[in-house]
Write a protein that holds these residues in place. Sequence first.
Motif, PDB file in Angstrom:
ATOM      1  N   LYS A   1       0.828  -1.215   0.000  1.00 24.32           N
ATOM      2  CA  LYS A   1       0.000   0.000   0.000  1.00 24.32           C
ATOM      3  C   LYS A   1       0.858   1.259   0.000  1.00 24.32           C
ATOM      4  O   LYS A   1       0.548   2.235  -0.678  1.00 24.32           O
ATOM      5  CB  LYS A   1      -0.905   0.026   1.254  1.00 24.32           C
ATOM      6  N   THR A   2       1.953   1.198   0.776  1.00 23.34           N
ATOM      7  CA  THR A   2       2.760   2.400   0.937  1.00 23.34           C
ATOM      8  C   THR A   2       3.309   2.890  -0.401  1.00 23.34           C
ATOM      9  O   THR A   2       3.288   4.087  -0.700  1.00 23.34           O
ATOM     10  CB  THR A   2       3.918   2.124   1.919  1.00 23.34           C
ATOM     11  N   VAL A   3       3.770   1.940  -1.191  1.00 27.95           N
ATOM     12  CA  VAL A   3       4.320   2.302  -2.499  1.00 27.95           C
ATOM     13  C   VAL A   3       3.244   2.923  -3.390  1.00 27.95           C
ATOM     14  O   VAL A   3       3.486   3.902  -4.093  1.00 27.95           O
ATOM     15  CB  VAL A   3       4.951   1.047  -3.145  1.00 27.95           C
TER      16      VAL A   3
ATOM     17  N   ILE B   1      -3.397   8.817   5.208  1.00 28.73           N
ATOM     18  CA  ILE B   1      -3.607   8.463   6.610  1.00 28.73           C
ATOM     19  C   ILE B   1      -3.476   6.960   6.740  1.00 28.73           C
ATOM     20  O   ILE B   1      -4.197   6.206   6.084  1.00 28.73           O
ATOM     21  CB  ILE B   1      -5.007   8.912   7.073  1.00 28.73           C
ATOM     22  N   ASP B   2      -2.564   6.524   7.592  1.00 28.59           N
ATOM     23  CA  ASP B   2      -2.334   5.092   7.731  1.00 28.59           C
ATOM     24  C   ASP B   2      -3.055   4.572   8.964  1.00 28.59           C
ATOM     25  O   ASP B   2      -2.976   5.168  10.032  1.00 28.59           O
ATOM     26  CB  ASP B   2      -0.823   4.828   7.851  1.00 28.59           C
ATOM     27  N   GLU B   3      -3.743   3.460   8.806  1.00 29.77           N
ATOM     28  CA  GLU B   3      -4.354   2.769   9.944  1.00 29.77           C
ATOM     29  C   GLU B   3      -5.309   3.610  10.763  1.00 29.77           C
ATOM     30  O   GLU B   3      -5.321   3.558  11.969  1.00 29.77           O
ATOM     31  CB  GLU B   3      -3.277   2.177  10.863  1.00 29.77           C
TER      32      GLU B   3
ATOM     33  N   GLN C   1       9.424   4.919  11.250  1.00 25.80           N
ATOM     34  CA  GLN C   1       9.609   3.853  10.267  1.00 25.80           C
ATOM     35  C   GLN C   1       9.189   4.270   8.871  1.00 25.80           C
ATOM     36  O   GLN C   1       9.875   4.013   7.899  1.00 25.80           O
ATOM     37  CB  GLN C   1       8.788   2.640  10.691  1.00 25.80           C
ATOM     38  N   HIS C   2       8.039   4.893   8.788  1.00 25.96           N
ATOM     39  CA  HIS C   2       7.574   5.325   7.477  1.00 25.96           C
ATOM     40  C   HIS C   2       8.505   6.369   6.886  1.00 25.96           C
ATOM     41  O   HIS C   2       8.775   6.378   5.693  1.00 25.96           O
ATOM     42  CB  HIS C   2       6.154   5.887   7.568  1.00 25.96           C
ATOM     43  N   PHE C   3       8.986   7.247   7.764  1.00 24.61           N
ATOM     44  CA  PHE C   3       9.921   8.256   7.308  1.00 24.61           C
ATOM     45  C   PHE C   3      11.151   7.583   6.703  1.00 24.61           C
ATOM     46  O   PHE C   3      11.605   7.932   5.616  1.00 24.61           O
ATOM     47  CB  PHE C   3      10.320   9.167   8.474  1.00 24.61           C
TER      48      PHE C   3
HETATM   49 MG    MG Z   1       2.350  -0.282   5.778  1.00 28.02          MG
END
Ligand code: MG
Length: 722
Positions: free
Chosen positions: A311-313, A417-419, A341-343
């Motif tokens: 999803k992130t990509v 927006i994640d989660e 982590q996302h950073f």
């Molecule tokens: Mg993820």
Amino acid sequence: MGAGITLADLAAIPIEDVVARVKDRQAPRASALKELGIENALDLLTFYPRRYLDRRLEKSIANVAIGEDVTITGTIRSVLPARRVRSGRSLVEVELEDDTGYVMWLVFFNQPWRDKQLKRGQEVAVFGRVGTYKKRKSMTNPVVDVLGSRREPQTGRIVPLYPASEKSSVSTYQVAHLVRVLLDATDRILDPINPKVRERLGLESRDAAFRKIHRPEDERDYERARRRLAFDELVRIQLPLHQRRLAWEASPGFAHPDPRKDMGSLFYKLLSSLHFQLTEAQSRALDEILSDMARPFPMHRLLQGDVGSGKTVVALLAATAAIEACGQVAFMVPTEVLAEQHFASLSRYARGIYVERSEGLFSSRPLRVELLTSSVPEARRKRVLADLASGLVDIVVGTHSLISEGVEFGRLTFVIIDEQHRFGVEQRAALAKKAGGVVPDVLIMTATPIPRTAALVVYGDLQQSVIDQLPPGRRPVETRWFRGEDKAVKAWEILRREVESGHKAYVVCPAIEDADTSASRSIYEVKRVLERRDLKGIALGVLHGKMKPAEKDRAMADFVAGRTPVLVATTVIEVGIDVPDATVMVVVDADRFGISQLHQLRGRVGRSDLAAYCLLVTKEDVTEDAEERLAALCSTTNGFELAEVDMRIRGTGTLMGTLQRGRSDLRLTDLRRDRDLVEAAREFVTRVVQLDPDLQLPRFALLKQEVESVLGPEKAGYLFKY
Ligand code: MG
Ligand code: ADP
């Protein structure tokens, strides 16, 4: 609105007034009804039977066979007071006589209260297996429904059994009679859906539906009534969500041209820098997102996909559309650890990618990703804030404080927006304020899939994309269940083997401290035993939610560096922690966790090409539900399949979570079976809202009133606050 009564009218009749109409001593007390949540006439009408007793097919005591599972209806003839038997259990013996005059024993072990609940002369329906006791037929610990005192001949009919009949002081006959008194005194109940539409959808009239659900003549009657009332439930939930969706789409938004139209765009630079190809599911989702973003109204889309589905990509590729259009991107996650982590991973993707900008001396500059959390040093923070305001930062990663606190953006046009499954009205307003009155495009990502039909209802206000495919070459995490102490030894051996070959392992427990619960083991208890016995010689770290942030950081750092290759933790690690060489997830007392939680935990391993294991450890005995959950986990790693199982076990109600409040409950809808109804209701609602978004037309007056007054303004508001 024509002659008749509305649901709002019914809701305005206090239950006391209904009770007062019953002219005899058998009327239930209003206070007892209120304990059941029945405050008014509408509550009573929507207090639907829990099940029905088909007395047309019922057997009598004389003609049931030993060993048969049956329902028998009869009258209590005697109740012997509770006494203790030799084994120490309490015993209540009851004689039940049916209409043919035969008597059977009902034997209750360890239910001493039955001698108070059951009274001579009362009619009851019992369900159980027929055995023998003291030379007569019997049932041991049957399911009992107290019907009450009979008021009218009941044989040969379908008798409704109300939810109260098991324990409360209101009998099923009392409820049935009260409903009948109410319906007899009630005018036609008005229908918000006109006959033409009803006919097209094959729906019963509402008046008939309410009458039949309480007194069906046969199964067909019941099913028609149920479908009609379920349809109404779905409309009442979906209508406000669709109105909200429309309002969202009607706000001014940014149009981000599709970056795939320009071969030189950031999109292609990023795409070609990836060392993999997008999966079909990723491309499809990206298509949907980019075409939404190209439109001049705000996107409000949910991206569902299992952990690791990529999803992130997809979100990042979509973000290039915003950046290409000189916009900025806010990436918001639930915790600071996740933000870091996302950073880190976004920075990795961004490395070597340039953005065309004519800000300084050069015509291009590196794509700039920044982190804003409380651990960012003050000087750096100031810099980032200044550069965000002047548009020099392209993507900022942080928690939700990104929009609540005084962060200024030069031109915020895209928010990821994640989660978080929901995005409240206030948050949307806050966003629009940040973006100078224009509402940015919003993409919400979740790794907690819910079944398709349920998603249509619960996320009716969102567009939806689904990534239902994992990148190729992933090895599914091998999941095994170890039942009982002896078997658990094997799990610890696997863990030891993995750690000895240089990998890392999580051990998750339900509780932190010993006092938390007696039924499951705590982190410290498990750690003590492991240190002394199963994992002797291996350094164990600890991580839980009550530790100070600095302690948590240290624990994580020690784990990542391999100083403590095993981390004994609570579910704090459930959310997104990413340690690629962690290959084992042991869940202690796994039966204490829900399906989606276990699935999330499992997602913490198998994040590289190393073989990974999820080892579920339980006591020998687990409940039937737990057994089904754990078996499901072992049999599939597909989150959508697991979500279906979860819904089957837990039922629709719990799944609806926040939507399940008051009269907005889906009481008659079964999201597993009623897919066609969900779609019919959705289509109906879409038409209505398209025609008349605010329901101003006279023909929608009843509908409008219902959504507002039946749901209640505070409840309607609740739907929107998540
Ligand atoms: Mg993820
Ligand atoms: P999610 O956010 O859905 O959990 P991520 O986007 O973090 O998943 O992706 C998980 C891992 O898989 C990352 O390391 C990512 O680079 C990689 N990945 C994503 N898409 C693909 C793909 N199509 N093929 C191979 N690897 C992929």
